[in-house]
Design an enzyme around this catalytic site. Sequence first.
Site, PDB file in Angstrom:
ATOM      1  N   ASP A 223       0.998  -0.934   0.277  1.00  0.00           N
ATOM      2  CA  ASP A 223       0.326   0.090  -0.188  1.00  0.00           C
ATOM      3  C   ASP A 223       1.048   1.262  -0.279  1.00  0.00           C
ATOM      4  O   ASP A 223       1.583   1.610   0.543  1.00  0.00           O
ATOM      5  CB  ASP A 223      -0.673  -0.105   0.948  1.00  0.00           C
ATOM      6  CG  ASP A 223      -0.447  -0.502   2.138  1.00  0.00           C
ATOM      7  OD1 ASP A 223       0.751  -0.915   2.754  1.00  0.00           O
ATOM      8  OD2 ASP A 223      -1.799  -0.500   3.565  1.00  0.00           O
TER       9      ASP A 223
ATOM     10  N   GLU B  53      -5.236   4.012   4.020  1.00  0.00           N
ATOM     11  CA  GLU B  53      -5.592   4.303   5.271  1.00  0.00           C
ATOM     12  C   GLU B  53      -7.696   4.226   5.576  1.00  0.00           C
ATOM     13  O   GLU B  53      -7.285   4.670   6.629  1.00  0.00           O
ATOM     14  CB  GLU B  53      -5.227   4.929   5.611  1.00  0.00           C
ATOM     15  CG  GLU B  53      -3.708   5.105   5.580  1.00  0.00           C
ATOM     16  CD  GLU B  53      -2.941   4.256   7.343  1.00  0.00           C
ATOM     17  OE1 GLU B  53      -3.795   4.503   8.151  1.00  0.00           O
ATOM     18  OE2 GLU B  53      -1.803   3.683   7.169  1.00  0.00           O
TER      19      GLU B  53
END
Length: 421
Positions: A85, A155
């Site tokens: 990520d 997130e």
Amino acid sequence: METSQIKTINHNMDSFIDQLLPELEAIYKDIHQHPELSMQETRTAKIAADYLNKYGFDVTTGVGGTGVVGLMQNGAGPIVMLRADMDALPVKEDTGLPYASTKVARDPEGVEVGVSHVCGHDLHVTWLMGAARLFSEHRDQWEGTLMAVFQPGEEIGRGAQSMIDDGMMERFPRPDIILGQHVMVGESGTVGYRSGTILAAGNSMKVKLFGRGAHGSQPQTSVDPVVMAAATTMRLQTIVSREIAPIENAVLTVGALQAGTKENIIPEDATLKLNIRTFNDGVKDHILSAVKRICCAECAASNAPRDPEYTELDSYPLTENDAKATAKVAQAFAAEFGNKAYETQPASASEDFSIFGRNWKVPYVFWFVGGTDPAVFLEAKKKSQLNTIPSNHSPKFAPVIHPTLKTGLQAMITAAAAWFN
Ligand code: ZN
Ligand code: ZN
């Protein structure tokens, strides 16, 4: 034959990784100093895509926003997907590191915020870039297809789903295994794996409670949302303590409670923001319905003019590692890391990593890489003060580069090689 191939890769790997480390350290520091908020990771994505192109991958960019998919077909064999990520957080970095981020950006609401990689996704990106180069330059030693996936927006729990929604499953081959890793508080140089649940499910929501505004001196003309919100907050804490069995684990945090502007005005409404972590779907479903039940009942108790309004803020599924695949990773880790690979406890953090495996219906394994200076970690452990080490999302979260950078790279390569050979 199989084992000798693993050995060849692992044997060559160590010296190759050591040669690669200075380049990767420079990449890491650069990404660290240029963090980007969720779904805005254009610069980071370009760095990853350019690197994959340079090392011969078939690269697709802009998947589900800024997502990057790099494919390297290298003969017949399993398709292994490695995922990193890319996003940073709206946190002003306070690590004091010479390469600390000073970046300021606007969040989706237009508010100016400090931005930093205090979840360590800059390491994840760097590890995957290094692994991609290593496999590319040792193509004679493995067979199969490597799929390097750089995902946006972890997130906010949206990036993996946005890649799936953008046709990821139709546009790219279905992997046989999906592998991912996260830097966490832990002795640098170690890796922690676990079969089954390794990360909690996470659910966040906003609840708006409606009252009736009035002058602070005339409460009889109001329905006071401040009292309603306070009572609701207290009562919500009874869900985990009174409704969930003691052997189950769960967290319910009211992280925000907002109402009113001035001491002599009873406001019209109040807003609560809740964060819930659970380790199985039964407990999750119970808590989510209990939240609604309690909010409604407290509003009724206050004689609220209308029912509360719920808005989902984010939702992360459980991360449940496949048992057979985890055993394979654990065996490879034991051979590579010896007693520096250990079985870890589940963490109450959450990830959207499993969304790929859940949608594709393929096994996945996710593990932790320690990022804390070993001396600091062992000293804190000795004093039973591990909770004082700044964790992910703290402005002071600062993984040590060495040996964390090398360990994560070794872990990713070792796990992938267990399928390729
Ligand atoms: Zn995070
Ligand atoms: Zn993270």
